[in-house]
Design an enzyme around this catalytic site. Structure first.
Site, PDB file in Angstrom:
ATOM      1  N   ARG A  81       0.700  -1.048  -0.036  1.00 57.70           N
ATOM      2  CA  ARG A  81      -0.049   0.395   0.072  1.00 57.70           C
ATOM      3  C   ARG A  81       0.939   0.702  -0.386  1.00 57.70           C
ATOM      4  NH1 ARG A  81      -3.852  -2.517   4.950  1.00 57.70           N
ATOM      5  NH2 ARG A  81      -5.501  -3.819   3.613  1.00 57.70           N
ATOM      6  N   ASP A 183      -4.441  -0.443   9.080  1.00 58.58           N
ATOM      7  CA  ASP A 183      -5.572   0.343   8.554  1.00 58.58           C
ATOM      8  C   ASP A 183      -6.357   0.388   9.656  1.00 58.58           C
ATOM      9  OD1 ASP A 183      -6.656  -2.631   9.180  1.00 58.58           O
ATOM     10  OD2 ASP A 183      -7.991  -2.914   7.303  1.00 58.58           O
ATOM     11  N   ARG A 211     -12.664 -15.458   1.918  1.00 57.27           N
ATOM     12  CA  ARG A 211     -12.053 -16.824   1.061  1.00 57.27           C
ATOM     13  C   ARG A 211     -11.976 -17.410   2.480  1.00 57.27           C
ATOM     14  NH1 ARG A 211      -6.364 -13.668  -0.920  1.00 57.27           N
ATOM     15  NH2 ARG A 211      -5.586 -16.253  -1.552  1.00 57.27           N
TER      16      ARG A 211
END
Length: 406
Positions: A81, A183, A211
């Site tokens: 990121r 985050d 997932r």
């Protein structure tokens, strides 16, 4: 023709993202926004499953400019990121996880929302696919709000639209020393520094995909990493906010979301060494940041467990967790003519335990669910004032006139 400054840079960090990446990229390609207004920066973080090839193929065919960066594995989502953010040129950035996907009009709607309201962060409604998303902040669309007057503190994932100028002005980057919760730190800082936040609740902008291969970072990692994450967020709040109500209302989030789950049913399954380690890791956090301002914002069973963690009483804590796990309803104890409600979880008014009554006291938002409870503050004040006036008048009527008045 591409613009010198795209409206939005979509940053995708990808590690072992196949086959989910295929639908993720398709959702970017299908955006209703003019492709010339979008740039994509994709960082392949050392994948060996074909992720890199998939990104290269997408770059060759996509209608918008795509930059693909291949690097050795960094060990977490922060590195990719940050690499993407350093390359971004858009007015806004959006961090898209490689296994998730966007709604077709997501970027167009979020950019329009930010432009219309001049806000620095936009939250687009999230729905889950085989995964439970955050829910409490999607009650209605808010053109302009902040972290104190809304529930946005309970969604601190990076999948938001951020004004890039805000991030650059404050040198904001993801903390690469954290393996989980990075985050939350980034997003909370953005909320606190933002000139307004918008919530787009009437359109699904983001699909959070669960997932099935167990590779979600949020599902993996040692419990010690959770305490690292909680400590980092608490320290950020302490740096950015003075002691008081505003800090307390935000401190609820790391206590409730990150610390408390370590002292739920999983605690009963932990061996003695892990239980002891958890209590030791929690102690400095409780000593520094746990206070009555945070405590009274929690439900009784949450407050009680954290109180026992703060007091380092794993023996009593285990009894409370067993009680909650059994889904036993606590006995309500109404006092003060129904204006005070205690929930008698284990060790209520036990002298050996020595837990103060206030820990068991239900706040109005929880107490209102119990028959017989009533709000006491204003009504009680008026009732007491009325009784005082009546006593005064009665005394005046019964007091004999003085002799001098005859």
């Amino acid at each position: 023709m591409t613009l010198a400054e795209p409206d939005v840079s979509v940053i995708i960090g990808a590690y072992e993202a196949m086959p989910y990446l295929v639908e993720c990229l398709a959702s970017v390609e299908a955006q209703s926004m003019d492709p010339a207004r979008i740039e994509v920066i994709a960082v392949n973080d050392g994948s060996r499953d074909g992720t890199g090839d998939c990104l290269d193929e997408f770059a060759a065919r996509a209608p918008m400019p795509v930059t693909v960066i291949h690097q050795e594995n960094s060990g977490g989502p922060s590195g990719p990121r940050n690499v993407g953010l350093a390359k971004a040129t858009g007015r806004y950035v959006f961090f898209l996880d490689a296994d998730d996907r966007l709604g077709p009009e997501a970027l167009e709607r979020m950019v329009a929302m930010a432009d219309k309201n001049g806000t620095d962060v936009v939250l687009g409604r999230v729905e889950g696919i085989n995964r439970k998303p955050p829910q409490s902040m999607w009650g209605k669309t808010l053109d302009r709000t902040d972290v104190f007057s809304s529930n946005i503190k309970f969604t601190l994932s990076a999948q938001k639209l951020f004004r890039r100028a805000l991030l650059e002005r404050h040198g904001m980057r993801f903390d690469e020393s954290l393996w989980t919760g990075e985050d939350a730190l980034f997003t909370m800082e953005a909320y606190l520094r933002a000139d307004g936040v918008s919530v787009l609740a009437d359109y699904t902008c983001y699909y959070l995909v669960g997932r099935t291969d167990g590779k979600h970072v949020t599902k993996s990692g040692s419990y010690t990493l959770r305490f690292d994450s909680a400590r980092a967020l608490m320290e950020l709040l302490a740096r950015m906010l003075p002691p008081g109500a505003k800090r307390d209302v935000l401190m609820v989030r790391p206590f409730l979301v990150t610390v408390l789950p370590q002292f739920g049913p999983v605690f009963l399954r932990n061996d003695e060494e892990i239980r002891r380690t958890k209590m030791e890791l929690a102690k400095p956090l409780m000593d520094a940041y746990w206070n009555e301002g945070v405590a009274h914002r929690l439900r009784v069973h949450e407050r009680l467990r954290l109180h026992l963690v703060a007091q380092q009483r794993p023996d009593l804590l285990a009894d409370v967790i067993e009680f909650i796990k059994a889904k036993t309803a606590p006995t309500p104890v109404l006092e003060k003519r129904g204006t005070r409600l205690y929930l008698a979880y284990p060790h209520f008014r036990s002298k050996p335990a020595g837990i103060p009554d206030r820990v068991y006291l239900a706040e109005p938002r929880e107490a209102k669910a119990y028959p017989g409870w009533r709000q006491g503050s204003t009504e009680s004040f008026l009732r007491r004032a009325t009784r005082k006036i009546r006593r005064t008048l009665s005394q005046r009527r019964t007091t004999p006139r003085s002799a001098t008045a005859a």
